[in-house]
Design a protein around this motif. Structure first.
Motif, PDB file in Angstrom:
ATOM      1  N   THR A 153       0.839  -1.215   0.000  1.00  0.00           N
ATOM      2  CA  THR A 153       0.000   0.000   0.000  1.00  0.00           C
ATOM      3  C   THR A 153       0.875   1.267   0.000  1.00  0.00           C
ATOM      4  O   THR A 153       0.347   2.373   0.124  1.00  0.00           O
ATOM      5  CB  THR A 153      -0.905   0.018   1.241  1.00  0.00           C
ATOM      6  N   SER A 170      -9.915  -3.500 -12.177  1.00  0.00           N
ATOM      7  CA  SER A 170      -9.475  -2.455 -11.247  1.00  0.00           C
ATOM      8  C   SER A 170      -8.016  -2.660 -10.845  1.00  0.00           C
ATOM      9  O   SER A 170      -7.257  -1.688 -10.678  1.00  0.00           O
ATOM     10  CB  SER A 170     -10.390  -2.427 -10.014  1.00  0.00           C
ATOM     11  N   LYS A 222      -4.631   1.001  -1.808  1.00  0.00           N
ATOM     12  CA  LYS A 222      -5.515   0.792  -0.659  1.00  0.00           C
ATOM     13  C   LYS A 222      -6.956   0.587  -1.097  1.00  0.00           C
ATOM     14  O   LYS A 222      -7.668  -0.281  -0.553  1.00  0.00           O
ATOM     15  CB  LYS A 222      -5.412   1.997   0.281  1.00  0.00           C
ATOM     16  N   ALA A 223      -7.400   1.399  -2.087  1.00  0.00           N
ATOM     17  CA  ALA A 223      -8.785   1.273  -2.566  1.00  0.00           C
ATOM     18  C   ALA A 223      -9.023  -0.071  -3.242  1.00  0.00           C
ATOM     19  O   ALA A 223     -10.035  -0.751  -2.994  1.00  0.00           O
ATOM     20  CB  ALA A 223      -9.111   2.417  -3.545  1.00  0.00           C
ATOM     21  N   ALA A 224      -8.071  -0.488  -4.096  1.00  0.00           N
ATOM     22  CA  ALA A 224      -8.211  -1.778  -4.787  1.00  0.00           C
ATOM     23  C   ALA A 224      -8.197  -2.923  -3.801  1.00  0.00           C
ATOM     24  O   ALA A 224      -8.928  -3.921  -3.943  1.00  0.00           O
ATOM     25  CB  ALA A 224      -7.092  -1.924  -5.804  1.00  0.00           C
ATOM     26  N   ALA A 242      -2.600   5.438  -2.594  1.00  0.00           N
ATOM     27  CA  ALA A 242      -4.054   5.406  -2.375  1.00  0.00           C
ATOM     28  C   ALA A 242      -4.756   4.408  -3.284  1.00  0.00           C
ATOM     29  O   ALA A 242      -5.627   3.647  -2.831  1.00  0.00           O
ATOM     30  CB  ALA A 242      -4.630   6.806  -2.567  1.00  0.00           C
ATOM     31  N   PRO A 243      -4.456   4.339  -4.613  1.00  0.00           N
ATOM     32  CA  PRO A 243      -5.133   3.354  -5.461  1.00  0.00           C
ATOM     33  C   PRO A 243      -4.939   1.926  -4.965  1.00  0.00           C
ATOM     34  O   PRO A 243      -5.859   1.087  -5.091  1.00  0.00           O
ATOM     35  CB  PRO A 243      -4.477   3.569  -6.826  1.00  0.00           C
ATOM     36  N   ALA A 288      -9.196  -2.859  -0.637  1.00  0.00           N
ATOM     37  CA  ALA A 288     -10.471  -2.872   0.107  1.00  0.00           C
ATOM     38  C   ALA A 288     -11.600  -3.441  -0.754  1.00  0.00           C
ATOM     39  O   ALA A 288     -12.442  -4.228  -0.288  1.00  0.00           O
ATOM     40  CB  ALA A 288     -10.819  -1.441   0.559  1.00  0.00           C
ATOM     41  N   LYS A 289     -11.592  -3.022  -2.017  1.00  0.00           N
ATOM     42  CA  LYS A 289     -12.638  -3.541  -2.946  1.00  0.00           C
ATOM     43  C   LYS A 289     -12.469  -5.039  -3.138  1.00  0.00           C
ATOM     44  O   LYS A 289     -13.455  -5.793  -3.176  1.00  0.00           O
ATOM     45  CB  LYS A 289     -12.523  -2.830  -4.292  1.00  0.00           C
TER      46      LYS A 289
END
Length: 644
Positions: free
Chosen positions: A95, A144, A106-108, A103-104, A110-111
């Motif tokens: 991360t 993603s 972390k978002a990926a 940030a991308p 979590a998704k």
């Protein structure tokens, strides 16, 4: 010493500024060096790990899960296996890129965590529609992660470039600081070299006079001079201690500065003026006619110095004693040897009356070497039994009887034979050997006295150094007690010069007289204040110097002077002894002048101690015989002709 030099060094404003600037630059360079190490570490870390690779692997694994969900031929176990692989990938996905958050990612991540839960739930449903939706979800998640891999690749490149630029800037800064430190170091080196040169120059310069000092002379000797003619003069201030004592050290300093100025004024090419130390200076000349030039310079210095002291009461007593030594070349005699020769000549000038120039000629140096040899050998003369005491009678002129014997020191050198007292007594006084030698004479005199008739006494000469010996009075008392001798039989002879050199002479004379020992004033009339000493001291005997006695038979005032001394002695209650009676005429004139006692070759030469007793017996027998025959004033017995 080193700490004081350093403290003086750092007080220099320029050097202090250099040191402060160097400290700041060195601190800055150290900070940048730490940053460089940090940037290098970050750059290596960012470059060695490909973040996009992890996201690409996750994308591939999700596409493989989609394919398994779409194909009905794969069973539930295969689906669970693929889901387990992706869960493992979920725990390892980064991360951060370098030290920055991504940030991308972390978002990926979590998704993906949420999507995996939904996919796992759909695989448990018997409805085929749920499985198809799960496959679509896996494909969406894979796309993603593809986007995240692309962004990570770009981001990691930016981070690597940023770290590289930071590293480059820090290295450039360090290079600049290193160059600045080098320049400052060079400036400091130049400054320290100049400072060292200044210290060296100061160390080789006399602070009071500004002349080169002994250190400079040493450097001159060590560096060596060309093999050419050389002449050296040693210059010393006469009565310099008196100037300091009477007028203060500021007056003494003024005299030293005056000499230095006089020396500077007369110096020519290849000539050096040096302050050796104290009130001693050296003048060195090299090249053609060096000896003549040194003499001329010294005479000019004397004239200048005398003229400038003439109208200064605090300098009026000052004069210069100078010794000169020369050589045709340095191979003939080294400069340090010439300095010693000139120093010896200078002290010879002082001993000859001061305010003059003495030359260290070959004959002079031979005599000086002999004196030095004698002074060295004299220290062992008592131990080696080279010294002995001779005795010369002192006759009572009214009766013709022997009243005393004077103790006279003799030295028989094993190589040079008999040495005249005039040649070694002064050496003994200069070296301090006169104190043990004086004790030896006193012991020998009293040891012989105990074997003589009680009517006869002995006289012993006492030097200035002996008179200053705190143990002298007690030692005389112990010897008298040891040999059981009446103190009245001992007379100590003291010259006027001895009294001049000892400020406690009156006290010591009184102590001897209180003991019962007689004190005689020897060589009366040759000093500077004879009458003053007769006023301040009480003497049992006064010995008239032989120079007056020998001149009494010649035209002049000597006879009147001797007669006056005899009258004075009679009024003071002192016996008057005439020294140097060598003829019947001398005897007649001294007796007529009123001398009570006489001493000289007319009566007897100094004799060994072994001959004294025989001489006494013979003298007394012949004296008595002549008295009975003549019934008149006694004449000199024939014994004098029998004694060698």
């Amino acid at each position: 010493m080193q700490s004081r030099r350093f403290s003086r060094l750092i007080r220099d404003p320029f050097l202090a500024l250099i040191l402060l600037t160097s400290g700041i630059i060195a601190t800055e360079a150290t900070v940048n060096l730490v940053l460089v190490q940090r940037y290098q570490h970050d750059l290596i870390e960012v470059s060695s790990y490909d973040v996009a690779f992890d996201f690409n692997r996750a994308q591939i694994e999700l596409m493989r899960l989609r394919d398994v969900l779409v194909d009905d031929s794969f069973g539930d176990s295969r689906i669970r296996s693929e889901i387990a692989i992706i869960k493992t990938r979920l725990t390892t996905l980064p991360t951060e890129i370098g030290s920055d958050d991504f940030a991308p990612a972390k978002a990926a991540k979590a998704k993906l965590q949420t999507g995996l839960a939904a996919i796992e739930a759909a695989t448990l449903s018997p409805n085929p529609q749920d499985r198809a939706e799960a496959a679509a979800l896996a494909e969406h998640l894979a796309s993603s992660f593809g986007r995240a891999a692309t962004i990570a690749n770009v981001k990691q490149g930016d981070v690597v470039e940023e770290q590289r630029q930071r590293l480059t800037r820090s290295l450039a800064h360090i290079e600049l600081l290193t160059y600045a430190l080098g320049v400052l170091g060079l400036i400091m080196m130049v400054f320290l070299l100049k400072y060292r040169r200044r210290l060296t120059r100061r160390a080789a310069t006399d602070a009071l006079t500004g002349l080169p000092n002994r250190t400079a002379l040493k450097e001159l000797i060590e560096t060596g001079l060309s093999d050419e003619a050389i002449a050296v003069a040693m210059i010393d201030v006469d009565r310099f201690k008196e100037i300091n004592d009477n007028h203060g050290h500021s007056a003494g300093d003024a005299v030293l500065r005056l000499i230095a100025n006089c020396m500077r004024r007369v110096l020519g090419p290849q000539e050096y003026a040096i302050r050796i130390g104290g009130d001693e200076f050296a003048l060195i000349a090299l090249g053609e006619d060096a000896d003549r030039r040194v003499l001329e310079r010294c005479q000019a210095i004397e004239t200048l110095f005398r003229d400038r002291c003439l109208y200064h009461p605090d300098r009026a007593t000052a004069s210069l004693s100078i010794g000169i030594a020369s050589a045709k070349s340095q191979s003939e005699r080294q400069i340090d040897e010439l300095l010693v020769d000139a120093d010896v000549a200078m002290y010879s000038a002082k001993s000859e009356g001061r305010a003059q120039i003495a030359f260290a000629t070959e004959e002079f140096l031979k005599d000086a070497a002999m004196q030095k040899r004698l002074q060295r050998d004299l220290a062992y003369a008592i131990e080696d039994e080279q010294l002995h005491v001779a005795f010369q009678p002192i006759i009572d002129l009214s009766t013709g009887s022997i009243a005393y014997f004077e103790s006279l020191l003799r030295w028989t050198h094993p190589q040079f034979g008999p040495i005249r007292p005039d040649n070694f007594i002064a050496l003994a006084e200069a070296s301090g050997d006169i104190i043990p030698i004086g004790r030896f004479v006193l012991r020998e005199a009293l040891a012989n006295l105990r074997h003589w008739p009680e009517s006869i006494g002995v006289t012993v000469n006492v030097s200035a150094l002996q008179l200053g010996d705190d143990m002298l009075v007690s030692q005389v008392g112990q010897l008298l007690e040891t040999h059981e001798i009446d103190p009245a039989r001992l007379t100590l002879e003291i010259t006027e010069s001895v009294l001049v050199r000892n400020v406690h002479s009156e006290k010591i004379v009184n102590e001897f007289q209180a003991m019962g020992v007689a004190v005689a004033l020897d060589d009366f009339g040759t000093g500077y204040a004879s009458m003053g000493y007769l006023r301040d001291h009480t003497f049992e005997k006064i010995k008239i110097d032989k120079s007056f006695v020998s001149a009494m038979t010649k035209p002049g005032n000597s006879r009147a002077i001797v007669r006056a001394i005899c009258n004075l002695g009679r009024d003071l209650g002192a016996l008057i002894v005439a020294e140097g009676i060598e003829s019947e005429a001398d005897l007649a004139t001294t007796r007529a002048a009123g001398c009570t006692h006489g001493q000289g070759y007319l009566f007897a030469k100094p004799m060994p101690s072994a001959d004294v007793v025989t001489f006494i017996r013979t003298w007394q027998r012949e004296t008595h015989a002549e008295r009975r025959a003549a019934h008149a004033a006694p004449k000199v017995p024939a014994t004098k002709r029998k004694v060698a």
